[in-house]
Design an enzyme around this catalytic site. Sequence first.
Site, PDB file in Angstrom:
ATOM      1  CG  ASP A  25      -2.000  -0.895   1.099  1.00  0.00           C
ATOM      2  OD1 ASP A  25      -2.082  -1.600   0.204  1.00  0.00           O
ATOM      3  OD2 ASP A  25      -2.791  -0.973   2.128  1.00  0.00           O
ATOM      4  CB  ALA A  26       3.997   2.267   1.802  1.00  0.00           C
ATOM      5  CG  LEU A  76     -27.782   9.707  -2.404  1.00  0.00           C
ATOM      6  CD1 LEU A  76     -27.578   9.175  -1.106  1.00  0.00           C
ATOM      7  CD2 LEU A  76     -29.175   9.956  -2.724  1.00  0.00           C
ATOM      8  CD  GLU A 107     -32.788   6.003   4.553  1.00  0.00           C
ATOM      9  OE1 GLU A 107     -31.705   5.818   4.211  1.00  0.00           O
ATOM     10  OE2 GLU A 107     -33.910   6.016   4.040  1.00  0.00           O
ATOM     11  CE  LYS A 109     -23.314   9.406   0.668  1.00  0.00           C
ATOM     12  NZ  LYS A 109     -22.189   8.366   0.368  1.00  0.00           N
ATOM     13  CG  ASP A 111     -17.668   5.449   3.478  1.00  0.00           C
ATOM     14  OD1 ASP A 111     -17.774   5.272   2.272  1.00  0.00           O
ATOM     15  OD2 ASP A 111     -16.491   5.909   3.909  1.00  0.00           O
ATOM     16  CD  GLU A 167     -23.189   1.864   0.717  1.00  0.00           C
ATOM     17  OE1 GLU A 167     -24.342   1.891  -0.048  1.00  0.00           O
ATOM     18  OE2 GLU A 167     -22.381   2.619   0.644  1.00  0.00           O
ATOM     19  CE1 TYR A 220     -29.174   2.607  -0.615  1.00  0.00           C
ATOM     20  CE2 TYR A 220     -27.747   2.194   1.302  1.00  0.00           C
ATOM     21  CZ  TYR A 220     -27.993   2.236  -0.317  1.00  0.00           C
ATOM     22  OH  TYR A 220     -27.034   2.448  -1.184  1.00  0.00           O
ATOM     23  CE  LYS A 284     -32.700   7.618   0.849  1.00  0.00           C
ATOM     24  NZ  LYS A 284     -32.432   6.047   1.164  1.00  0.00           N
ATOM     25  CE  LYS A 308     -20.210  12.699   0.930  1.00  0.00           C
ATOM     26  NZ  LYS A 308     -18.916  11.964   0.741  1.00  0.00           N
ATOM     27  CB  CYS A 402      20.364   9.259  -0.338  1.00  0.00           C
ATOM     28  SG  CYS A 402      19.679   8.124  -0.254  1.00  0.00           S
ATOM     29  CB  CYS A 405      23.351   5.342  -0.625  1.00  0.00           C
ATOM     30  SG  CYS A 405      22.945   6.749  -1.740  1.00  0.00           S
ATOM     31  CB  CYS A 420      18.849   9.610  -3.472  1.00  0.00           C
ATOM     32  SG  CYS A 420      20.444   8.721  -3.804  1.00  0.00           S
ATOM     33  CB  CYS A 425      20.847   4.760  -3.915  1.00  0.00           C
ATOM     34  SG  CYS A 425      19.767   4.977  -2.253  1.00  0.00           S
TER      35      CYS A 425
HETATM   36  S1  IVH Z   1     -29.973   5.908  -1.365  1.00  0.00           S
HETATM   37  C1  IVH Z   1     -31.546   7.157  -5.162  1.00  0.00           C
HETATM   38  N1  IVH Z   1     -29.397   5.732   1.237  1.00  0.00           N
HETATM   39  O1  IVH Z   1     -24.162   6.610  -1.101  1.00  0.00           O
HETATM   40  C2  IVH Z   1     -31.040   7.386  -4.046  1.00  0.00           C
HETATM   41  N2  IVH Z   1     -27.815   5.768  -0.357  1.00  0.00           N
HETATM   42  O2  IVH Z   1     -23.655   8.641  -3.489  1.00  0.00           O
HETATM   43  C3  IVH Z   1     -29.569   6.535  -4.040  1.00  0.00           C
HETATM   44  N3  IVH Z   1     -25.414   5.374   0.348  1.00  0.00           N
HETATM   45  O3  IVH Z   1     -24.826   5.037  -4.309  1.00  0.00           O
HETATM   46  C4  IVH Z   1     -29.108   5.510  -2.942  1.00  0.00           C
HETATM   47  N4  IVH Z   1     -26.181   5.234   2.491  1.00  0.00           N
HETATM   48  O4  IVH Z   1     -24.216   3.404  -2.158  1.00  0.00           O
HETATM   49  C5  IVH Z   1     -29.047   5.719  -0.200  1.00  0.00           C
HETATM   50  N5  IVH Z   1     -29.068   5.507   3.441  1.00  0.00           N
HETATM   51  C6  IVH Z   1     -28.462   5.692   2.201  1.00  0.00           C
HETATM   52  C7  IVH Z   1     -27.303   5.461   1.863  1.00  0.00           C
HETATM   53  C8  IVH Z   1     -26.916   5.474   0.493  1.00  0.00           C
HETATM   54  C9  IVH Z   1     -25.002   5.254   1.785  1.00  0.00           C
HETATM   55  C10 IVH Z   1     -24.512   5.407  -0.529  1.00  0.00           C
HETATM   56  C11 IVH Z   1     -25.012   4.550  -1.828  1.00  0.00           C
HETATM   57  C12 IVH Z   1     -25.133   5.529  -2.881  1.00  0.00           C
HETATM   58  C13 IVH Z   1     -24.240   6.478  -2.468  1.00  0.00           C
HETATM   59  C14 IVH Z   1     -24.764   7.505  -3.380  1.00  0.00           C
END
Ligand code: IVH
Length: 663
Positions: A25-26, A76, A107, A109, A111, A167, A220, A284, A308, A402, A405, A420, A425
């Site tokens: 990863d590094a 979204l 709701e 969100k 991740d 999700e 959801y 929503k 966000k 460096c 080296c 370097c 090296c």
């Molecule tokens: S609803 C039409 N509800 O966020 C509505 N999405 O940027 C679309 N996500 O692709 C989805 N939590 O993977 C909905 N409570 C939630 C969510 C959610 C996470 C994700 C989902 C979507 C992305 C949108």
Amino acid sequence: MDELIREIERHNELYYLRDEPEVSDAEWDALLRELQELEAAHPELLRPDSPTQRLGASPPTGAFPTVEHRVPMLSLDNAMNEGEFLAFLERVQRLAEQDAPLEYVGEPKLDGAGVELIYRAGRLEVGSTRGDGRKGEDVTANLRQCPTIPLTLHCDTPPQRVSVRGEVVLPHKAFERLNRLRREAGLDPFVNPRNAAAGALRQLHNIDRARLRSLEFRAYALAEGKPQGVQSQWQVLETLRSWGFGVTEQCARCPDPAAALAYHQRMLAAREDFPIEVDGTVFKVNSLALQEKVGNLPRSPRWAIAVKFPPQQATTVVEAIEVNVGRTGALTPVAKLEPVFVGGVTVSNASLHNQDEVERKDVRVRDTVVVQRAGDVIPQVVKVVESKRPKGTRRWKMPAACPVCGSEVVRLEGEAVTRCPNLDCPAQLKNNLFHIARRGALDIEGLGEKLIDQLVEAGRIARISDLFALDRDALLGLERMGEKSATNLIEALERSKDTRFSRFLIALGIRHVGEGVAELLARHFGGDLDALMAAPKEVLERVEGVGPTIAESVVSFFADRRNRAEVERLRQQGLRWPRSEPTAAVSGPLAGKTLVLTGTLDGMTREEAKERIEAAGGRVTSSVSKKTHYVVAGAEPGSKLARAEKLEIPVLDEAGLLELLGA
Ligand code: IVH
């Protein structure tokens, strides 16, 4: 920059699709960082499709069969602050043409990775990733392993066809446990829960079932198969719950915009308490009829928004500032931090990028700093908390030598990077050897990172050509090196000498000469190394696709006596390639891919299929091995299909092939 992008994408593919990462990863971070630096210095060259612009977006497709989402999976729209959220609420109120304030469902969100589950007659039939929203990837087999995905709906009279969306997330606890196990096993830990979850779903090889079993699905949305009488998002959530799905408990009805704002504040205050990663709230419009009235944009609904959370920050102490030396000799300062938990991961390193960056932020050893993690970007030092600076600290300066080296380092005018310059090296040498051994360069089987470290540290290799001078005795003296491995490695080295001109050029490690450029040069010079070495800058610049920077780099590489001597040694050791390269395409959708054909195809003969694959940059071989990327199976396939299945190599039908060909 194009080279870096190609390289990063190749690693993404290895990591996500093939589960066979070639770099840590590094190292991946370092490539990305180099690209970010170049982009910062040359914003006009920033490509919209650069991997820096779409961190965490779905990795390249094609490894799994595609699934069309009958109802597109929209994303979204985001509100980054309260103002944008208020503007959204006002807009929706207007579009809905209602006097009374609208009701919303709030709701968390989540991740994770968005997926669609299709149930037919109540049974799980297909599960797919979101993909580009219209087409996703069929990851049913992996999804079936998630204990929280019901295989049958808990419902006596299920609708004929149901599409449940939600999700897939990896809870923090499971994430930490898995990472602990990975560290113990000597594997690199996952960067964050989302990557671990998305990667788990897209596993093809050596399926990690423990990871799949730790995943959780949270539903959801119901895109198809809403039962009669369901008229609101709230009822959708209740239906999903009754069918046996997990629905996030914290979802709540918000009777008006003010309640929605309050909900967001509540969730923000509670974000640390969630057992899973939550990066915002989603609102929503509750009434499905009003959702329809407000309508959708092409990519996102107008009736919903994601608000966000600000990136998570924490303060910690800089214990040391170390300097890493990368493959190109670039010195990168890295802050070693007292480990701190930020947004679901423990952070103990943060890149400080370069000298200017350290100066600008004036980060010093023993400083208390604010670190931030946003999405899966590598942690960053945001700023120093100056009030907490202990007495007696000193400004940090890039070392003059460096750290590996001891050569005097250089920083060219106008460049942010300190390097370097010593081609011998050990840090560069290790990285170069690693680069040379990989597929796409000399493809030396069995020469991995650990062995390279050993060889360099034991003084067996001081330059590339020493690699080909290794004999069995030299190898047998190494730790954990048996007769068999030693013989295998010698044989692999011997095999790798028969190469192609482009690969030889890649192996030389000339700056700016990666796969694409090497191929252009190889074709132009038809395998004539002497002609290339003698070519002045103007001649090189006339090669299509080669600009002044590349030309300059090639000229100065061959101008260096040590490099010329090294090239000579390699030639004498028997590295050879055919003059005049085969003209197979190197770019194209199948560049670098190996395919095997079996059975009869409908729309084309085998010869035609082979031609089309080669025209798209791919290669067709006759037998299936671990190195095969895809097997294309037509009617009455032979034993190759069985072998592909055994090795868990993705199998495509003709339509799948056409799709890969971009037809
Ligand atoms: S609803 C039409 N509800 O966020 C509505 N999405 O940027 C679309 N996500 O692709 C989805 N939590 O993977 C909905 N409570 C939630 C969510 C959610 C996470 C994700 C989902 C979507 C992305 C949108």
